[in-house]
Design a protein around this motif. Structure first.
Motif, PDB file in Angstrom:
ATOM      1  N   GLU A 118       0.831  -1.206   0.000  1.00  0.00           N
ATOM      2  CA  GLU A 118       0.000   0.000   0.000  1.00  0.00           C
ATOM      3  C   GLU A 118       0.872   1.265   0.000  1.00  0.00           C
ATOM      4  N   ALA A 119       1.878   1.294   0.898  1.00  0.00           N
ATOM      5  CA  ALA A 119       2.722   2.488   1.018  1.00  0.00           C
ATOM      6  C   ALA A 119       3.530   2.733  -0.254  1.00  0.00           C
ATOM      7  N   MET A 120       3.948   1.636  -0.922  1.00  0.00           N
ATOM      8  CA  MET A 120       4.808   1.799  -2.099  1.00  0.00           C
ATOM      9  C   MET A 120       4.039   1.770  -3.403  1.00  0.00           C
ATOM     10  N   GLY A 121       2.760   1.424  -3.330  1.00  0.00           N
ATOM     11  CA  GLY A 121       1.953   1.367  -4.544  1.00  0.00           C
ATOM     12  C   GLY A 121       2.387   0.245  -5.490  1.00  0.00           C
ATOM     13  N   ILE A 122       2.781  -0.902  -4.928  1.00  0.00           N
ATOM     14  CA  ILE A 122       3.167  -2.056  -5.768  1.00  0.00           C
ATOM     15  C   ILE A 122       2.395  -3.290  -5.305  1.00  0.00           C
ATOM     16  N   ASP A 123       2.319  -4.322  -6.156  1.00  0.00           N
ATOM     17  CA  ASP A 123       1.595  -5.525  -5.736  1.00  0.00           C
ATOM     18  C   ASP A 123       2.523  -6.503  -5.018  1.00  0.00           C
ATOM     19  N   LEU A 124       1.913  -7.530  -4.438  1.00  0.00           N
ATOM     20  CA  LEU A 124       2.665  -8.496  -3.618  1.00  0.00           C
ATOM     21  C   LEU A 124       3.804  -9.156  -4.385  1.00  0.00           C
ATOM     22  N   GLN A 125       3.476  -9.538  -5.630  1.00  0.00           N
ATOM     23  CA  GLN A 125       4.478 -10.260  -6.409  1.00  0.00           C
ATOM     24  C   GLN A 125       5.715  -9.385  -6.655  1.00  0.00           C
ATOM     25  N   THR A 126       5.466  -8.120  -6.954  1.00  0.00           N
ATOM     26  CA  THR A 126       6.583  -7.187  -7.173  1.00  0.00           C
ATOM     27  C   THR A 126       7.395  -7.026  -5.893  1.00  0.00           C
ATOM     28  N   LEU A 127       6.707  -6.871  -4.766  1.00  0.00           N
ATOM     29  CA  LEU A 127       7.401  -6.672  -3.492  1.00  0.00           C
ATOM     30  C   LEU A 127       8.300  -7.869  -3.153  1.00  0.00           C
ATOM     31  N   LYS A 128       7.832  -9.060  -3.504  1.00  0.00           N
ATOM     32  CA  LYS A 128       8.579 -10.271  -3.134  1.00  0.00           C
ATOM     33  C   LYS A 128       9.735 -10.566  -4.087  1.00  0.00           C
ATOM     34  N   SER A 129       9.770  -9.872  -5.229  1.00  0.00           N
ATOM     35  CA  SER A 129      10.793 -10.219  -6.212  1.00  0.00           C
ATOM     36  C   SER A 129      11.746  -9.049  -6.470  1.00  0.00           C
ATOM     37  N   LEU A 130      12.821  -9.370  -7.170  1.00  0.00           N
ATOM     38  CA  LEU A 130      13.809  -8.358  -7.556  1.00  0.00           C
ATOM     39  C   LEU A 130      13.866  -8.308  -9.080  1.00  0.00           C
ATOM     40  N   PRO A 131      14.077  -7.130  -9.652  1.00  0.00           N
ATOM     41  CA  PRO A 131      14.184  -7.052 -11.115  1.00  0.00           C
ATOM     42  C   PRO A 131      15.461  -7.729 -11.598  1.00  0.00           C
ATOM     43  N   ASP A 132      15.480  -8.087 -12.881  1.00  0.00           N
ATOM     44  CA  ASP A 132      16.633  -8.791 -13.435  1.00  0.00           C
ATOM     45  C   ASP A 132      17.835  -7.873 -13.640  1.00  0.00           C
ATOM     46  N   ALA A 133      17.557  -6.737 -14.283  1.00  0.00           N
ATOM     47  CA  ALA A 133      18.650  -5.813 -14.592  1.00  0.00           C
ATOM     48  C   ALA A 133      19.422  -5.507 -13.325  1.00  0.00           C
ATOM     49  N   ASP A 134      20.756  -5.521 -13.420  1.00  0.00           N
ATOM     50  CA  ASP A 134      21.493  -5.316 -12.172  1.00  0.00           C
ATOM     51  C   ASP A 134      21.692  -3.853 -11.806  1.00  0.00           C
ATOM     52  N   THR A 135      22.640  -3.178 -12.441  1.00  0.00           N
ATOM     53  CA  THR A 135      22.862  -1.798 -12.001  1.00  0.00           C
ATOM     54  C   THR A 135      22.182  -0.773 -12.905  1.00  0.00           C
ATOM     55  N   ASP A 136      21.538  -1.254 -13.976  1.00  0.00           N
ATOM     56  CA  ASP A 136      20.831  -0.317 -14.841  1.00  0.00           C
ATOM     57  C   ASP A 136      19.641   0.259 -14.082  1.00  0.00           C
ATOM     58  N   THR A 137      19.148   1.401 -14.527  1.00  0.00           N
ATOM     59  CA  THR A 137      18.064   2.035 -13.781  1.00  0.00           C
ATOM     60  C   THR A 137      16.694   1.507 -14.211  1.00  0.00           C
ATOM     61  N   PRO A 138      16.142   0.568 -13.452  1.00  0.00           N
ATOM     62  CA  PRO A 138      14.782   0.147 -13.752  1.00  0.00           C
ATOM     63  C   PRO A 138      13.836   1.286 -13.358  1.00  0.00           C
ATOM     64  N   LYS A 139      12.921   1.618 -14.228  1.00  0.00           N
ATOM     65  CA  LYS A 139      12.051   2.784 -13.979  1.00  0.00           C
ATOM     66  C   LYS A 139      11.035   2.490 -12.886  1.00  0.00           C
ATOM     67  N   ALA A 140      11.041   3.357 -11.902  1.00  0.00           N
ATOM     68  CA  ALA A 140      10.020   3.261 -10.866  1.00  0.00           C
ATOM     69  C   ALA A 140       8.747   3.929 -11.373  1.00  0.00           C
ATOM     70  N   ASN A 141       7.724   3.878 -10.599  1.00  0.00           N
ATOM     71  CA  ASN A 141       6.482   4.620 -10.868  1.00  0.00           C
ATOM     72  C   ASN A 141       5.921   4.380 -12.252  1.00  0.00           C
ATOM     73  N   SER A 142       5.716   3.135 -12.614  1.00  0.00           N
ATOM     74  CA  SER A 142       5.104   2.880 -13.901  1.00  0.00           C
ATOM     75  C   SER A 142       3.628   3.199 -13.807  1.00  0.00           C
TER      76      SER A 142
END
Lengths: 142, 333
Positions: A118-142
Motif C-alpha cells: 500500500e505504502a509503495m503502490g506495488i503488488d505483492l508479487q513485485t514486493l517479493k521479487s527483484l528485477p533482473d537488470a542489475d545496475t541499470d536504472t529500472p524505472k520506478a512509478n510505472s
C-alpha cells in the motif's frame, strides 16, 4: 537578482518544466521570471538522486546474494528511507529492520506485507521479487 | 466569484492562496500572500531529520502561509479532512459539480505529472482542482507553468497517503471573498510579526543566529577528514533546501523582497522600498553562498569552510540590516 541574471541552464531534472523565480526588472520592480534551471541546483539534485540510486543498486546486489530481503531494494526504489517507510506503514523501525532479513521476510504472511504494498503502490508479487537488470536504472512509478 | 485563473507560482502554498483569493474577485499576488502571512524564517533543526540530514527551513511550517495570511486578510477558509478516502473523493466531486475550485493538500510523490527528479515524499504539497473533464481532474498545480491532469486513482493515492504530515484528504475553499483588506494596517503588522520571529531571542538555531550556527557546523565537519563525503552531501542538502524546494530563489528571500517592494508602492513608503532593495542584497548573498559551496563540492574550487562561514556571516549581517531598518515599522507608516 536581476531579471536577465535568472539562470536558464535547461536543467534535466526539471523534465522540460520551468520554475518561477522573482527578479528585479530595469525599473527596479520585482517580476516573476520562468527559469529553466540553475546549474548549481541541478548539481545538488542530481547528487542526491544518485546517492539514492547507489543505495538502491547496492540493495539489489545484496538482495540477489541473499544478504537482504527485496524490501530494501523496493524501499530505495521508491525514494524512501527508514523514516518514510515506518511512518507510512505504521510499523516500528525495529520491525522493518527485522523484515529486511531474508529469512524473516520470506516467512511473512501476505497480510503483514500488505502495508508495504500500500505504502509503495506495488503488488505483492513485485514486493517479493527483484528485477533482473542489475545496475541499470529500472524505472520506478510505472 | 470570477473564473479561476492558473498562475504559475514559486511556492505551492502561497501560490494556491494567491490564486484562490484572486479567483474570489480580490486580486492578490503571491509575494503579497506570502508577506502577509509573516512566514519568512531561517531555522536549523538538527532534531528533525530529512533523509538523514537536519531540517533547514527558510519559511515557517506548512500551513502557516494559509493561516497567517487568512488572519491578515480576514479571509475565511473552510477546510475538511476525511477518514474515508472514497468519501473524500465524493466530497471533491460534489464541490466541483457545484462549480467550485477546490484546494487540496497532497503528497507530491504520487502525482503522475510531476517529473521524476522532482518527486520526493513530501505530504504537504498544495494544488487546486479547477474542474473535471470526463474521468480526469484538471489541476492547477502552482509550481508548474501549465494546467495538469490526473486520473482519479492517482489523485486518491496522493490525497490519502499515510505518514508524516499525512494530508488525510484535506480540501479547502474560500467561503467568501475577503473584503476590505486594510493594507495600511495589515502590512506593517505582518512585517513586525516577522521581524520578531527572525529575532527569536531565546532560540539559538533560528533567525540570523541560526545562519551563523549553520556556518559553524560546516567548519566543524570540514575539520574531520573522514567526513569529507558527508560534508559534500551536507552542502548539497543546504543548496537543495534553499533553491530546489519552490522558494522563488534564495530561500524565499526574493519573494519577501518582492512583497516589500509591492507594499512600498501600495503605501507609498520609501522605507519599505529601501528595505526591499536590502532584502534583494541579502538574497544575492545566499545565491553567492550556494554557488561557492557547489564549486567546492565539484572540485572547481578548494574546499574552504572558513570562506563559506564568511559568506553566511554576510547573509546574516545583511538580513539583520533589513530587520533593523524595519524596526518601528508600525509607527513609521
Amino acid at each position: 537578482m536581476k531579471k536577465d541574471e535568472v539562470p536558464q541552464d535547461k536543467s534535466r531534472t526539471y523534465g522540460g518544466e520551468s520554475k518561477l523565480m522573482y527578479a528585479v526588472d530595469n525599473d527596479g520592480k520585482y517580476t516573476g521570471v520562468a527559469s529553466s534551471g540553475w546549474e548549481v541546483e541541478t548539481y545538488a539534485t542530481v547528487a542526491a538522486v544518485e546517492a539514492l540510486e547507489a543505495q538502491r543498486n547496492a540493495a539489489l546486489l545484496r538482495g540477489k546474494a541473499g544478504e537482504t530481503s527485496p524490501l530494501e531494494y523496493h524501499m530505495f526504489d521508491k525514494r524512501m528511507d527508514m523514516a518514510t517507510l515506518t511512518s507510512s506503514t505504521g510499523y516500528g523501525a525495529w520491525r522493518v529492520k527485522r523484515h529486511l532479513k531474508p529469512k524473516i521476510f520470506n516467512a511473512l504472511p501476505d497480510s503483514k506485507l500488505a502495508p508495504y504494498c500500500e505504502a509503495m503502490g506495488i503488488d505483492l508479487q513485485t514486493l517479493k521479487s527483484l528485477p533482473d537488470a542489475d545496475t541499470d536504472t529500472p524505472k520506478a512509478n510505472s | 466569484m470570477t473564473q479561476f485563473e492558473h498562475r504559475q507560482s514559486a511556492h505551492c502554498e502561497s501560490g494556491v492562496v494567491a490564486n484562490l483569493v484572486s479567483a474570489s474577485g480580490v486580486p492578490m499576488s503571491e509575494p503579497m500572500a506570502f508577506g502577509l502571512s509573516s512566514s519568512l524564517i531561517f531555522a536549523y533543526l538538527p532534531m528533525v531529520k530529512m533523509a538523514g540530514m537536519p531540517l533547514i527551513a527558510y519559511r515557517m511550517l506548512p500551513g502557516s502561509i494559509m493561516k497567517g495570511s487568512a488572519k491578515a486578510m480576514n479571509a475565511n477558509w473552510q477546510s475538511e479532512t476525511f477518514s474515508n478516502a472514497d468519501e473524500g473523493m465524493a466530497a471533491l466531486d460534489r464541490a466541483l459539480d457545484a462549480g467550485k475550485s477546490v484546494g487540496l493538500q497532497t503528497s507530491i510523490y504520487w502525482l503522475p505529472y510531476v517529473p521524476e527528479d522532482m518527486r520526493f515524499h513530501f505530504n504537504a504539497h498544495n494544488l487546486v482542482v479547477s474542474h473535471k473533464e470526463g474521468d480526469e481532474y484538471v489541476v492547477s498545480d502552482p509550481v508548474f507553468p501549465e494546467l495538469k491532469r490526473t486520473d482519479a486513482a492517482s489523485l486518491k493515492k496522493a490525497r490519502f497517503v499515510k505518514g508524516v504530515m499525512a494530508p488525510k484528504g484535506r480540501m479547502y475553499q474560500l467561503l467568501e471573498a475577503p473584503n476590505n483588506i486594510n493594507y495600511e494596517k495589515a502590512i506593517p503588522a505582518a512585517i513586525e510579526r516577522n521581524r520578531k520571529l527572525m529575532k527569536a531571542p531565546m532560540v539559538p538555531m533560528v533567525g540570523t543566529k541560526g545562519i551563523r550556527y549553520m556556518g559553524r557546523q560546516i567548519q566543524k565537519l570540514a575539520k574531520d577528514p573522514t567526513k569529507s563525503d558527508y560534508l559534500k552531501q551536507y552542502l548539497g542538502h543546504i543548496v537543495r533546501m534553499q533553491e530546489e524546494i519552490g522558494t522563488g530563489g534564495a530561500g524565499f528571500r526574493f519573494i519577501y523582497a518582492a512583497f516589500l517592494k509591492e507594499s512600498a508602492e501600495m503605501l507609498n513608503s520609501k522605507l519599505l522600498a529601501e528595505a526591499g532593495d536590502a532584502m534583494t542584497d541579502a538574497g544575492d548573498e545566499w545565491r553567492r553562498f550556494a554557488l561557492n559551496a557547489t564549486k567546492m563540492c565539484r572540485g572547481r574550487k578548494d574546499m574552504d569552510a572558513d570562506a563559506l562561514y564568511d559568506l553566511l556571516d554576510v547573509c546574516a549581517k545583511k538580513e539583520q540590516a533589513v530587520w533593523d531598518m524595519l524596526k518601528g515599522v508600525k509607527t513609521a507608516i
